[in-house]
Design a protein around this motif. Sequence first.
Motif, PDB file in Angstrom:
ATOM      1  N   UNK A   7       0.827  -1.206   0.000  1.00 51.87           N
ATOM      2  CA  UNK A   7       0.000   0.000   0.000  1.00 51.87           C
ATOM      3  C   UNK A   7       0.863   1.258   0.000  1.00 51.87           C
ATOM      4  N   UNK A   8       1.947   1.248   0.771  1.00 56.39           N
ATOM      5  CA  UNK A   8       2.866   2.396   0.793  1.00 56.39           C
ATOM      6  C   UNK A   8       3.529   2.574  -0.567  1.00 56.39           C
ATOM      7  N   UNK A   9       3.996   1.461  -1.155  1.00 59.33           N
ATOM      8  CA  UNK A   9       4.681   1.532  -2.446  1.00 59.33           C
ATOM      9  C   UNK A   9       3.752   2.055  -3.542  1.00 59.33           C
ATOM     10  N   UNK A  10       2.504   1.594  -3.548  1.00 59.33           N
ATOM     11  CA  UNK A  10       1.550   2.051  -4.565  1.00 59.33           C
ATOM     12  C   UNK A  10       1.192   3.518  -4.338  1.00 59.33           C
ATOM     13  N   UNK A  11       0.943   3.873  -3.077  1.00 57.21           N
ATOM     14  CA  UNK A  11       0.569   5.247  -2.764  1.00 57.21           C
ATOM     15  C   UNK A  11       1.656   6.252  -3.089  1.00 57.21           C
ATOM     16  N   UNK A  12       2.915   5.820  -3.050  1.00 55.39           N
ATOM     17  CA  UNK A  12       4.021   6.724  -3.353  1.00 55.39           C
ATOM     18  C   UNK A  12       3.995   7.187  -4.798  1.00 55.39           C
ATOM     19  N   UNK A  13       3.342   6.438  -5.687  1.00 56.48           N
ATOM     20  CA  UNK A  13       3.308   6.776  -7.112  1.00 56.48           C
ATOM     21  C   UNK A  13       1.934   7.301  -7.545  1.00 56.48           C
ATOM     22  N   UNK A  14       1.113   7.718  -6.591  1.00 53.90           N
ATOM     23  CA  UNK A  14      -0.229   8.179  -6.925  1.00 53.90           C
ATOM     24  C   UNK A  14      -0.487   9.593  -6.404  1.00 53.90           C
ATOM     25  N   UNK A  15      -1.387  10.281  -7.065  1.00 52.08           N
ATOM     26  CA  UNK A  15      -1.867  11.570  -6.576  1.00 52.08           C
ATOM     27  C   UNK A  15      -3.051  11.331  -5.650  1.00 52.08           C
ATOM     28  N   UNK A  16      -3.584  12.410  -5.097  1.00 51.94           N
ATOM     29  CA  UNK A  16      -4.745  12.274  -4.218  1.00 51.94           C
ATOM     30  C   UNK A  16      -5.972  11.754  -4.969  1.00 51.94           C
ATOM     31  N   UNK A  17      -6.011  11.982  -6.287  1.00 57.22           N
ATOM     32  CA  UNK A  17      -7.146  11.518  -7.091  1.00 57.22           C
ATOM     33  C   UNK A  17      -6.932  10.123  -7.666  1.00 57.22           C
ATOM     34  N   UNK A  75      10.826   9.357  10.263  1.00 55.26           N
ATOM     35  CA  UNK A  75       9.546   8.890  10.821  1.00 55.26           C
ATOM     36  C   UNK A  75       8.670  10.028  11.340  1.00 55.26           C
ATOM     37  N   UNK A  76       9.297  11.052  11.929  1.00 54.76           N
ATOM     38  CA  UNK A  76       8.524  12.188  12.433  1.00 54.76           C
ATOM     39  C   UNK A  76       7.933  12.982  11.278  1.00 54.76           C
ATOM     40  N   UNK A  77       8.692  13.126  10.195  1.00 56.46           N
ATOM     41  CA  UNK A  77       8.171  13.825   9.020  1.00 56.46           C
ATOM     42  C   UNK A  77       6.979  13.073   8.426  1.00 56.46           C
ATOM     43  N   UNK A  78       7.074  11.759   8.388  1.00 55.63           N
ATOM     44  CA  UNK A  78       5.965  10.951   7.856  1.00 55.63           C
ATOM     45  C   UNK A  78       4.715  11.123   8.721  1.00 55.63           C
ATOM     46  N   UNK A  79       4.902  11.096  10.042  1.00 58.14           N
ATOM     47  CA  UNK A  79       3.759  11.265  10.941  1.00 58.14           C
ATOM     48  C   UNK A  79       3.108  12.624  10.752  1.00 58.14           C
ATOM     49  N   UNK A  80       3.924  13.666  10.547  1.00 58.83           N
ATOM     50  CA  UNK A  80       3.374  15.008  10.339  1.00 58.83           C
ATOM     51  C   UNK A  80       2.561  15.083   9.049  1.00 58.83           C
ATOM     52  N   UNK A  81       3.070  14.440   7.993  1.00 59.49           N
ATOM     53  CA  UNK A  81       2.355  14.452   6.721  1.00 59.49           C
ATOM     54  C   UNK A  81       1.061  13.655   6.806  1.00 59.49           C
ATOM     55  N   UNK A  82       1.114  12.497   7.454  1.00 58.02           N
ATOM     56  CA  UNK A  82      -0.069  11.647   7.529  1.00 58.02           C
ATOM     57  C   UNK A  82      -1.168  12.262   8.405  1.00 58.02           C
ATOM     58  N   UNK A  83      -0.757  13.046   9.402  1.00 61.49           N
ATOM     59  CA  UNK A  83      -1.752  13.653  10.293  1.00 61.49           C
ATOM     60  C   UNK A  83      -2.236  15.001   9.792  1.00 61.49           C
ATOM     61  N   UNK A  84      -1.617  15.510   8.703  1.00 62.54           N
ATOM     62  CA  UNK A  84      -2.035  16.785   8.150  1.00 62.54           C
ATOM     63  C   UNK A  84      -1.471  17.985   8.873  1.00 62.54           C
ATOM     64  N   UNK A  85      -0.421  17.785   9.703  1.00 65.13           N
ATOM     65  CA  UNK A  85       0.157  18.907  10.440  1.00 65.13           C
ATOM     66  C   UNK A  85       0.921  19.857   9.520  1.00 65.13           C
ATOM     67  N   UNK A  86       1.484  19.335   8.418  1.00 70.44           N
ATOM     68  CA  UNK A  86       2.240  20.174   7.494  1.00 70.44           C
ATOM     69  C   UNK A  86       1.319  20.791   6.454  1.00 70.44           C
ATOM     70  N   UNK A  87       0.599  19.949   5.746  1.00 68.05           N
ATOM     71  CA  UNK A  87      -0.360  20.408   4.733  1.00 68.05           C
ATOM     72  C   UNK A  87      -1.383  19.306   4.516  1.00 68.05           C
ATOM     73  N   UNK A  88      -2.587  19.696   4.257  1.00 68.90           N
ATOM     74  CA  UNK A  88      -3.660  18.720   4.047  1.00 68.90           C
ATOM     75  C   UNK A  88      -3.483  18.071   2.674  1.00 68.90           C
ATOM     76  N   UNK A  89      -3.750  16.763   2.613  1.00 70.41           N
ATOM     77  CA  UNK A  89      -3.677  16.054   1.341  1.00 70.41           C
ATOM     78  C   UNK A  89      -2.280  15.654   0.908  1.00 70.41           C
ATOM     79  N   UNK A  90      -1.358  15.534   1.858  1.00 71.90           N
ATOM     80  CA  UNK A  90       0.018  15.154   1.531  1.00 71.90           C
ATOM     81  C   UNK A  90       0.329  13.720   1.971  1.00 71.90           C
ATOM     82  N   UNK A  91      -0.720  12.892   2.096  1.00 73.44           N
ATOM     83  CA  UNK A  91      -0.510  11.523   2.567  1.00 73.44           C
ATOM     84  C   UNK A  91       0.372  10.728   1.617  1.00 73.44           C
ATOM     85  N   UNK A  92       0.226  10.944   0.326  1.00 72.42           N
ATOM     86  CA  UNK A  92       1.033  10.188  -0.634  1.00 72.42           C
ATOM     87  C   UNK A  92       2.502  10.621  -0.616  1.00 72.42           C
TER      88      UNK A  92
END
Length: 286
Positions: free
Chosen positions: A34-44, A237-254
């Motif tokens: 799931x991580x590998x696939x999501x890394x190559x996808x946009x939010x759409x 790992x802290x940067x990933x947690x910030x992105x996944x929780x939306x602390x940096x910017x919304x919609x940056x999960x990928x």
Amino acid sequence: MADRASGMRRRLDLLGLLPFLAYVLVFLGVPAVAVAVGAFQTDTGNWTLANLTAAVGDPYLNAFVVSIETSALTAVIGAVVGLAIAFAVSASPAGGVLRQVVSTASGVLAYFAGVPLAFAFIATVGSQGIVTKWLVSLGVDMSGFSLFGFLGITLVYVYFQVPLMVLVIFPALEGLRPQWQEAAANLGATRWQYWRTVGGPLLLPPFLGALMLLFANAFAAYATAAALTNGVIPLVPIQIASLMSGNVAVGQENLGNALGLGMILIVGLALAGYALMQRRTARWLR
């Protein structure tokens, strides 16, 4: 009959592995895919390389550099100190109290991490910690030390890296046969010559393997650093947690998935090196 019985045992062994394989598939395989696939996808859901491009640029490239530096430094310190402790303990009697105490303590301390470990260090060597106040009362200048900086996180990581090294390297030290040193002494070799030509080369593969394992262990650590530094140190790992929780910017999960893919590759390479060294070690530990 013997062949049929042997085949039946192999099938039963494979059947016994099914629960473990299912566990690995569900909790490791599926998330990794799931991580590998999501890394190559946009939010759409469209395919893109933008996430990987952003992951190898600032500020995330700096996070990888800091994580690698922290992991390498703590791995080297933990490996050297842990080897020294394990070597000293290996000289004690096999069933002695010292070995049992060190083995038990190492097993507990190696997995004592996360928020409890961060709190323990804050209460001990934090700015208002017990040890800090005691050293200040003795006239020691503690103004240059901060538990919440690079030096502090290194100290905390070394705390669980050393006992892990003791657990990993101890079997290799026990695998060194006393007869080898006796044979070398009978041939006129000194203790230094034995370790330089026999013991050292034999311990090098397990030592390097343990070093890679410690690197992977520190690189993947998250809870302790997050609780201790609150994101001040830019670890991956802290940067990933910030992105996944939306602390940096919304919609940056990928983008977080792209950083996670980088972590998987780095940790995978380290663990592959560890497995290779373990295979070489197993040849003379039999």
